[in-house]
Design an enzyme around this catalytic site. Sequence first.
Site, PDB file in Angstrom:
ATOM      1  NE  ARG A 296      -4.232  -1.437  -0.080  1.00  0.00           N
ATOM      2  CZ  ARG A 296      -4.330  -2.480  -0.877  1.00  0.00           C
ATOM      3  NH1 ARG A 296      -3.288  -2.829  -1.641  1.00  0.00           N
ATOM      4  NH2 ARG A 296      -5.443  -3.202  -0.926  1.00  0.00           N
TER       5      ARG A 296
ATOM      6  CD  GLU B  42      -3.203   3.555  -5.176  1.00  0.00           C
ATOM      7  OE1 GLU B  42      -4.326   3.102  -5.535  1.00  0.00           O
ATOM      8  OE2 GLU B  42      -2.277   2.835  -4.799  1.00  0.00           O
TER       9      GLU B  42
ATOM     10  CG  HIS C 273      -3.756  -0.321  -6.856  1.00  0.00           C
ATOM     11  ND1 HIS C 273      -4.096   0.291  -5.658  1.00  0.00           N
ATOM     12  CD2 HIS C 273      -3.660  -1.639  -6.561  1.00  0.00           C
ATOM     13  CE1 HIS C 273      -4.209  -0.624  -4.709  1.00  0.00           C
ATOM     14  NE2 HIS C 273      -3.955  -1.804  -5.243  1.00  0.00           N
TER      15      HIS C 273
END
Length: 345
Positions: free
Chosen positions: A256, A285, A304
């Site tokens: 993460r 993000e 991602h």
Amino acid sequence: MSGRQTIVIATPLEAEHVEALRDVAPGRLEVLHEPELLPPIRYTADHKGAPFTRDAAQEQAWRALLAKADILWDFPPAELLDSMPKLRWIQATSTGVGPLAAKLRLAERGVTVTTARGVHAGPLAEWVFMALLQHARGLDHLRREQAARRWVRYCGEDLADRTLLLIGGGDLARGCARIGKALGMRVVALVRRPGQERSQAALFDQIAPVSDLLELLPKADAVVVTVPHTPETEGLFGAAAFAAMRPGAAFVNIGRGAVVEHAALREALGSGQVGFAALDVTEPEPLPPEDPLWAMPNVLISPHSASTVSRENARIAAIFRENLLCWLDGRPEAMRNILAPGQLY
């Protein structure tokens, strides 16, 4: 589980997987799938879909559909949970869903959550080694030389006998360790509980506590972050950690973004302290267009998406089908990947 159970498909799912769910127990399961009420997908295994707005009639139909659910494929909109009195189980399409489950108070509502744990380890490990091999073997250099139609021999690096330091010892670390060992690397896992019994322990040459981070970083040729975002991991990689790394080492994050202080990472990349970084996750993000990481020649950025492959939903749906049989037979304790209350993943 007594009585006919109704599954509602709450996020996009390919038709063949819906039909496979219907085949699990036709007399005991009803599977409701209304694609026109779901956002259009942008790619295979897109669980969110493109921006999408339902008209008034569609919104009414969507709410009525969700209200019928005993079981859901993926999470519902938070604001509609109170209108879903029958809901007892959610099959998630991700692994680190503990914070969301806690935020929605699902345990208090008596809702079981099963995760996609194990599905993403293989694809993520492949992406990690795509990045490490690209860097070590000079793929960018070869592309430039090919574009220039230039034949000049060069010297790259190899991964055999190098040290791979994995931050974490779970499924994602296991996937990376398997490939690392196959390439002849020495694999070290940094974990919270080094004494815990692990089925994958043989894949690691060393298992060490998190407190050894600064001691082990100078010995690593490549560092791969596989841990989720928790209070303990937030900001784990800051200026001190990057300064402790072996100069020129590679850094990969598939965990993460919040585990890394990106200002410190940018500085370490700019100075050459970190020779290369591959980032599938960032904080925030999406990564803002003005972030300097985009333009750094020694950085690889993935939106991602490293875990997303064409067979992702097939693998999650296989777990779901297996768990459905346990659920229908009244054996919930035999279900795979049950998220315990308070657990993050």
